[in-house]
Design a protein around this motif. Structure first.
Motif, PDB file in Angstrom:
ATOM      1  N   ASN A 117      44.067  40.142  -6.896  1.00  0.00           N
ATOM      2  CA  ASN A 117      43.694  38.752  -6.571  1.00  0.00           C
ATOM      3  C   ASN A 117      43.444  38.295  -7.802  1.00  0.00           C
ATOM      4  O   ASN A 117      42.855  38.844  -8.734  1.00  0.00           O
ATOM      5  N   LEU A 118      43.484  36.897  -8.214  1.00  0.00           N
ATOM      6  CA  LEU A 118      42.805  36.183  -9.239  1.00  0.00           C
ATOM      7  C   LEU A 118      42.247  35.182  -8.523  1.00  0.00           C
ATOM      8  O   LEU A 118      42.557  34.678  -7.353  1.00  0.00           O
ATOM      9  N   PRO A 119      41.391  34.217  -9.183  1.00  0.00           N
ATOM     10  CA  PRO A 119      40.696  33.021  -8.729  1.00  0.00           C
ATOM     11  C   PRO A 119      41.531  32.083  -8.227  1.00  0.00           C
ATOM     12  O   PRO A 119      41.371  31.375  -7.396  1.00  0.00           O
ATOM     13  N   SER A 120      42.609  32.148  -8.713  1.00  0.00           N
ATOM     14  CA  SER A 120      43.919  31.029  -8.260  1.00  0.00           C
ATOM     15  C   SER A 120      44.259  31.421  -7.146  1.00  0.00           C
ATOM     16  O   SER A 120      45.042  30.468  -6.432  1.00  0.00           O
ATOM     17  N   GLY A 121      44.356  32.599  -6.714  1.00  0.00           N
ATOM     18  CA  GLY A 121      45.207  33.048  -5.502  1.00  0.00           C
ATOM     19  C   GLY A 121      45.077  34.579  -5.006  1.00  0.00           C
ATOM     20  O   GLY A 121      44.809  35.343  -5.880  1.00  0.00           O
ATOM     21  N   LEU A 124      48.403  37.483  -6.786  1.00  0.00           N
ATOM     22  CA  LEU A 124      49.326  36.867  -7.710  1.00  0.00           C
ATOM     23  C   LEU A 124      49.777  37.969  -8.806  1.00  0.00           C
ATOM     24  O   LEU A 124      50.599  37.684  -9.682  1.00  0.00           O
ATOM     25  N   GLN A 156      41.232  32.346   0.407  1.00  0.00           N
ATOM     26  CA  GLN A 156      41.067  31.786  -0.956  1.00  0.00           C
ATOM     27  C   GLN A 156      40.127  30.879  -0.909  1.00  0.00           C
ATOM     28  O   GLN A 156      38.918  30.698  -1.717  1.00  0.00           O
ATOM     29  N   SER A 211      36.562  32.064  -0.757  1.00  0.00           N
ATOM     30  CA  SER A 211      36.214  33.274  -1.622  1.00  0.00           C
ATOM     31  C   SER A 211      36.548  34.562  -1.183  1.00  0.00           C
ATOM     32  O   SER A 211      35.554  35.355  -1.516  1.00  0.00           O
ATOM     33  N   ALA A 222      45.763  25.516  -1.569  1.00  0.00           N
ATOM     34  CA  ALA A 222      45.804  26.714  -1.492  1.00  0.00           C
ATOM     35  C   ALA A 222      47.261  27.264  -1.037  1.00  0.00           C
ATOM     36  O   ALA A 222      47.722  28.162  -1.635  1.00  0.00           O
ATOM     37  N   ARG A 264      49.836  27.288  -3.913  1.00  0.00           N
ATOM     38  CA  ARG A 264      49.802  28.345  -4.971  1.00  0.00           C
ATOM     39  C   ARG A 264      50.073  29.657  -4.289  1.00  0.00           C
ATOM     40  O   ARG A 264      50.190  30.641  -5.083  1.00  0.00           O
ATOM     41  N   LYS A 294      52.120  32.860  -3.244  1.00  0.00           N
ATOM     42  CA  LYS A 294      53.142  33.350  -4.456  1.00  0.00           C
ATOM     43  C   LYS A 294      54.493  33.293  -3.686  1.00  0.00           C
ATOM     44  O   LYS A 294      55.610  33.731  -4.285  1.00  0.00           O
TER      45      LYS A 294
END
Length: 337
Positions: free
Chosen positions: A121-125, A128, A230, A233, A293, A296, A298
């Motif tokens: 995971n990334l903070p953006s999604g 990813l 997301q 968190s 969210a 974003r 994928k």
């Protein structure tokens, strides 16, 4: 069986190392001793926090410190989070080493350990970063489920119910009639059926490149579910719990598109609730954040957010170009504001 494989690998000059998390390590000490003996083992934090770039680096360094070569084998013991982390580590370390999945949760047994999707995971999604990289083998034992918390078992049932909704109406009807528990005699057969369904889908569209349908159908409920994870968190919901709410979202969206009936939506919600799964958001979340969210995710394509909808119970399809206002209405029905 695992110990015999580990010993055979050692005789062939192939070192085995083990990756697990804190929860599994605490619950299964006898298993690790019997299966792996003194093989090097790394225990990472439990939960979605482990699917981070930081922890990924720790696992890479663990392999390097133990001088693992391309002949080494990484045994990944745990749920879906550890499976994704270990699989991506194996895919990228030395440009690829062998790994074996030993799923310890129902969710991992029926879904994430099969199919070769790995990721972080990334903070953006969510997910990813990742790769398609298949394990050399998957060892499934329902004995692990005897120490699995009931909440974790329920989370796995969200994925089982998903399989019924996307491609096996008879399986959904079975679960609708008789909720599955860890003691159910048909549990092993249901796990086998889910694995077979996923294998069939993956075999036909391994890299999720089909213009419509294909492997993307396995994401039924996940566009909504990933957004929930997301925005919270990754701390408020287990993955399966978020997927359960996401399945309700997908059902309500399908109904608004004229594909299934209000009664069928109610049947889906009743079945999820009967398996101790949430069917609404547990707390109020902002619609704007949830909508952002989903953009974003994928799985999206140039024509917008790509949802998986139900044409009927047991028949799923991908759909893009859905009016965002319609999706917003679904979020509000789930409890967002």
């Amino acid at each position: 069986m695992i110990r015999k494989n580990v010993d055979a690998l050692a005789k062939a000059g192939r070192l085995s190392v083990v990756l697990t998390d804190e929860g599994v390590a605490a619950a299964q000490p006898a298993f690790f001793a019997a299966a792996f003996g003194n093989a090097p083992r790394l225990t990472v934090v439990r939960g979605e926090r482990a699917k981070s770039v930081e922890v990924f680096g720790q696992v890479q360094e663990f392999l390097a410190q133990n001088r693992i070569t391309r002949q080494g084998v990484l045994w990944v013991v745990g749920g879906g989070v550890v499976g994704d982390l270990g699989g991506f580590t194996a895919a990228s370390y030395l440009r690829g080493i062998d790994y074996v999945q030993v799923p310890t949760t129902l969710l991992a047994m029926v879904d994430s350990s099969v199919g070769g999707k790995t990721g972080l995971n990334l903070p953006s999604g969510k997910n990813l970063v990742g790769a398609f990289y298949h394990p050399q083998a998957v060892h499934i034992s329902t004995d692990f489920l005897t120490t699995l918390p009931l909440r974790e078992f329920a989370a796995g049932m969200a994925e089982v119910i998903k399989y019924g909704l996307l491609g096996d109406a008879a399986l959904f009807a079975q679960l609708e009639k008789t909720p599955l528990t860890p003691a159910s005699p048909e549990l092993s057969a249901v796990i086998r059926r889910c694995c077979q369904m996923k294998a069939d889908v993956v075999r036909a569209d391994e890299f999720e490149r089909a213009p419509e349908g294909g492997r993307a159908l396995l994401n039924l409920g996940h566009t909504f579910g990933h957004a929930i994870e997301q925005v919270t968190s990754y701390t408020a919901y287990l993955h399966g719990e978020a997927v359960a709410v996401g399945l309700v979202g997908a059902a309500r969206l399908s109904q608004k598109l004229g594909l299934i009936s209000v009664n069928e939506v109610a049947r889906i919600e009743k079945t999820l609730a009967a398996h101790a799964l949430p069917i609404r958001l547990r707390e109020t979340l902002p619609v704007t954040a949830l909508q952002a969210a989903t953009t974003r995710d994928k799985k999206n394509r140039a024509d917008g957010v790509r949802f998986v909808v139900m044409n009927a119970l047991g028949v799923a399809a991908t759909r893009s170009g859905i009016d965002p206002a319609l999706v917003e209405n679904v979020w509000r029905e789930l409890g967002a504001t």
